[in-house]
Design a protein around this motif. Structure first.
Motif, short mmCIF file in Angstrom:
data_model
loop_
_atom_site.label_atom_id
_atom_site.label_comp_id
_atom_site.label_asym_id
_atom_site.label_seq_id
_atom_site.Cartn_x
_atom_site.Cartn_y
_atom_site.Cartn_z
N ASP A 36 -1.59 -22.54 -28.34
CA ASP A 36 -3.00 -22.55 -28.74
C ASP A 36 -3.18 -21.79 -30.06
O ASP A 36 -3.92 -22.24 -30.95
CB ASP A 36 -3.85 -21.91 -27.64
CG ASP A 36 -5.33 -21.95 -27.96
OD1 ASP A 36 -5.91 -23.05 -28.01
OD2 ASP A 36 -5.91 -20.86 -28.19
N CYS A 66 -2.72 -29.17 -25.88
CA CYS A 66 -2.69 -30.28 -26.84
C CYS A 66 -3.91 -31.18 -26.67
O CYS A 66 -4.49 -31.63 -27.66
CB CYS A 66 -1.41 -31.10 -26.65
SG CYS A 66 0.08 -30.25 -27.17
N ARG A 67 -4.29 -31.41 -25.43
CA ARG A 67 -5.47 -32.26 -25.18
C ARG A 67 -6.73 -31.60 -25.74
O ARG A 67 -7.59 -32.27 -26.32
CB ARG A 67 -5.62 -32.53 -23.69
CG ARG A 67 -4.46 -33.30 -23.06
CD ARG A 67 -4.28 -34.68 -23.66
NE ARG A 67 -5.40 -35.55 -23.32
CZ ARG A 67 -5.74 -36.63 -24.01
NH1 ARG A 67 -5.08 -36.95 -25.11
NH2 ARG A 67 -6.74 -37.38 -23.60
N ARG A 68 -6.85 -30.29 -25.54
CA ARG A 68 -8.04 -29.59 -26.05
C ARG A 68 -8.11 -29.63 -27.57
O ARG A 68 -9.20 -29.69 -28.14
CB ARG A 68 -8.04 -28.14 -25.56
CG ARG A 68 -8.34 -27.97 -24.09
CD ARG A 68 -8.77 -26.55 -23.78
NE ARG A 68 -7.76 -25.56 -24.11
CZ ARG A 68 -6.79 -25.17 -23.29
NH1 ARG A 68 -6.67 -25.73 -22.09
NH2 ARG A 68 -5.92 -24.24 -23.67
N LYS A 76 2.54 -28.42 -18.02
CA LYS A 76 1.14 -28.82 -17.83
C LYS A 76 0.22 -27.98 -18.71
O LYS A 76 -0.70 -28.54 -19.35
CB LYS A 76 0.74 -28.67 -16.37
CG LYS A 76 -0.72 -29.04 -16.09
CD LYS A 76 -1.10 -28.81 -14.65
CE LYS A 76 -2.53 -29.29 -14.38
NZ LYS A 76 -3.53 -28.58 -15.22
N ALA A 77 0.42 -26.69 -18.72
CA ALA A 77 -0.46 -25.81 -19.50
C ALA A 77 -0.37 -26.15 -21.00
O ALA A 77 -1.40 -26.18 -21.69
CB ALA A 77 -0.09 -24.35 -19.26
N CYS A 78 0.83 -26.41 -21.50
CA CYS A 78 0.97 -26.77 -22.91
C CYS A 78 0.36 -28.14 -23.20
O CYS A 78 -0.28 -28.34 -24.24
CB CYS A 78 2.44 -26.75 -23.31
SG CYS A 78 3.17 -25.10 -23.40
N TYR A 79 0.57 -29.08 -22.28
CA TYR A 79 -0.06 -30.40 -22.42
C TYR A 79 -1.58 -30.27 -22.49
O TYR A 79 -2.24 -30.91 -23.33
CB TYR A 79 0.37 -31.28 -21.25
CG TYR A 79 -0.45 -32.54 -21.07
CD1 TYR A 79 -0.25 -33.65 -21.89
CD2 TYR A 79 -1.42 -32.63 -20.08
CE1 TYR A 79 -1.01 -34.81 -21.72
CE2 TYR A 79 -2.17 -33.77 -19.90
CZ TYR A 79 -1.96 -34.86 -20.72
OH TYR A 79 -2.71 -36.00 -20.54
N ASP A 80 -2.14 -29.43 -21.64
CA ASP A 80 -3.60 -29.24 -21.63
C ASP A 80 -4.09 -28.65 -22.95
O ASP A 80 -5.16 -29.01 -23.45
CB ASP A 80 -4.00 -28.32 -20.47
CG ASP A 80 -3.85 -28.98 -19.10
OD1 ASP A 80 -3.78 -30.22 -19.05
OD2 ASP A 80 -3.79 -28.25 -18.09
N ALA A 105 1.75 -21.56 -23.33
CA ALA A 105 0.53 -22.27 -23.73
C ALA A 105 -0.33 -21.40 -24.63
O ALA A 105 -0.99 -21.90 -25.55
CB ALA A 105 -0.25 -22.69 -22.48
N TYR A 118 6.62 -29.52 -14.57
CA TYR A 118 5.19 -29.70 -14.79
C TYR A 118 4.40 -28.41 -14.56
O TYR A 118 3.54 -28.05 -15.36
CB TYR A 118 4.68 -30.81 -13.87
CG TYR A 118 3.24 -31.20 -14.10
CD1 TYR A 118 2.83 -31.69 -15.34
CD2 TYR A 118 2.29 -31.08 -13.10
CE1 TYR A 118 1.51 -32.06 -15.57
CE2 TYR A 118 0.97 -31.45 -13.31
CZ TYR A 118 0.58 -31.93 -14.54
OH TYR A 118 -0.73 -32.29 -14.75
N GLU A 119 4.73 -27.70 -13.50
CA GLU A 119 4.02 -26.44 -13.22
C GLU A 119 4.98 -25.25 -13.20
O GLU A 119 4.64 -24.19 -12.68
CB GLU A 119 3.27 -26.55 -11.89
CG GLU A 119 2.13 -27.57 -11.95
CD GLU A 119 1.31 -27.62 -10.67
OE1 GLU A 119 1.77 -27.05 -9.66
OE2 GLU A 119 0.23 -28.21 -10.68
#
Length: 363
Positions: free
Chosen positions: A156, A191-193, A185-189, A152, A177-178
């Motif tokens: 970023d 992308c959301r940011r 999950k960390a990479c998805y988060d 992640a 996922y974890e």
């Protein structure tokens, strides 16, 4: 219609990396039937790459899709793969070759392929990002993004360096996922940011989320194991596309039944998936997705995914595991320890050590 990209009809796509085969060749007749069924069900997104199936994926797509249907009836994604070029001057000839192989004059989506910290440096040094934007400005690409296999933190950095990237393709499934190696999950988060919509690859983890323990399968009553895995991935906000690499008509039919009228997972289904995940992880499988990135450069010619598949079957006491292993062209013990496989593995597996473990058990 897709919220992020209106040209996409539904949030499920045909990944053309695991097509049906007749010997060493793609089964074009069956693939054409699969394409027909997929389009007839209202789906229109297809994903390929130049190296897939030893170069056969793009040409199979041409024969089974683009020569048979008008250009406006499908959305096509292809990729700039790092093992296909060395310099900036190589990129445009490669791109034109891809257009020719696919039988089109433009790509709807074009991905900087399998990005990571080291590859970001390579893509930057070779001007890959800039050339992709030039091709977009010329109308030969509609949308530029990337697929990604790293941490992640690296993701970023890349999205900070390259804000022009419109979307990110991630490995995302309930098993990973974890997982600290994959960091779904960390990479998805991240992308959301950054406000980047996400395409999901490996929602069924190379088919391993279909091969579940009996207790897990007993919980899955309304949909197939693959169906639950795909719905899990598609249920997250910001995910606009879930890809599935389909290899026979039964998989196409099952996925159409699952995603034709998509329903996000309910709270009860999420709880069920949590229990299934625990049972899956208790199997202690080698988490190989059979992407085969590792096999092309193996100097010993070891079919690494097939080795791990036989080993996993052996651990689960399945019949035929020993025979399947004995039939392989090269055994695990043929490994020369060069480590090239580990540099390209999207799962970040310690393949050399795993091959040693397999040899002790299987040989």
């Amino acid at each position: 219609m897709n919220t992020y990209f209106p040209e996409i009809k539904k949030n499920f796509g045909f990944g053309m990396m695991r097509l049906p085969m007749v010997g060493e060749k793609v089964d074009l007749e069956q693939t054409a039937r699969m394409v027909d069924a997929f389009l007839a069900a209202g789906f229109n997104y297809f994903d390929t790459a130049h190296p897939y199936i030893q170069g056969q994926s793009e040409t199979a797509l041409r024969e089974c899709l683009t020569r048979r249907y008008p250009r406006e009836s499908y959305v096509l994604a292809d990729k700039l793969s790092p093992n296909c070029f060395k310099t900036r001057e190589d990129i445009r000839p490669l791109f034109e070759k891809q257009l020719e192989c696919c039988g089109v004059t433009y790509f709807d989506f074009y991905l900087i392929h399998a990005n990571s910290e080291k590859r970001h440096e390579f893509y930057t040094a070779t001007g890959a990002y800039d050339v992709a934007q030039e091709l977009k400005a010329e109308g030969k690409i509609r949308h530029v993004g990337m697929s990604f296999h790293d941490t992640a933190e690296v993701l970023d950095k890349i999205l900070t360096d390259r804000p022009e990237l419109e979307f990110v393709q991630l490995q995302f499934n309930y098993a990973d996922y974890e997982d600290p190696r994959v960091q779904s999950k960390a990479c998805y988060d991240v992308c959301r940011r950054h406000g980047k919509p996400v395409i999901v690859m490996e929602p069924v983890k190379g088919g391993s989320l279909v091969d579940l323990p009996p207790k897990a399968l007993e919980m899955m009553t309304e949909y197939s194991a693959a169906g639950y895995a795909i719905r899990y991935a598609a249920s997250f906000e910001g995910i606009f596309m879930v890809l599935s690499g389909m290899s026979d008509m039964a998989q196409v039919d099952d996925n159409i039944a699952t995603m034709g009228a998509f329903k996000p997972l309910s709270q009860e289904e999420h709880h069920m998936i949590d229990r299934v995940r625990t049972l899956y992880q208790a199997q202690h499988r080698v988490p190989c997705t059979a992407c085969r990135y590792c096999t092309d450069g193996c100097p010993a010619g070891i079919p690494i995914p097939d080795v791990f598949a036989a080993f996993n079957d052996k651990r689960q006491e399945k019949e035929g595991a020993d025979a399947a292993y004995a039939a392989l062209e090269q055994p695990a013990s043929a490994c020369v320890g060069c480590g090239q496989c580990e540099t390209v593995c999207p799962q970040h597996l310690q393949i050399r050590a795993l091959l040693e473990a397999v040899a002790k058990v299987m040989e």
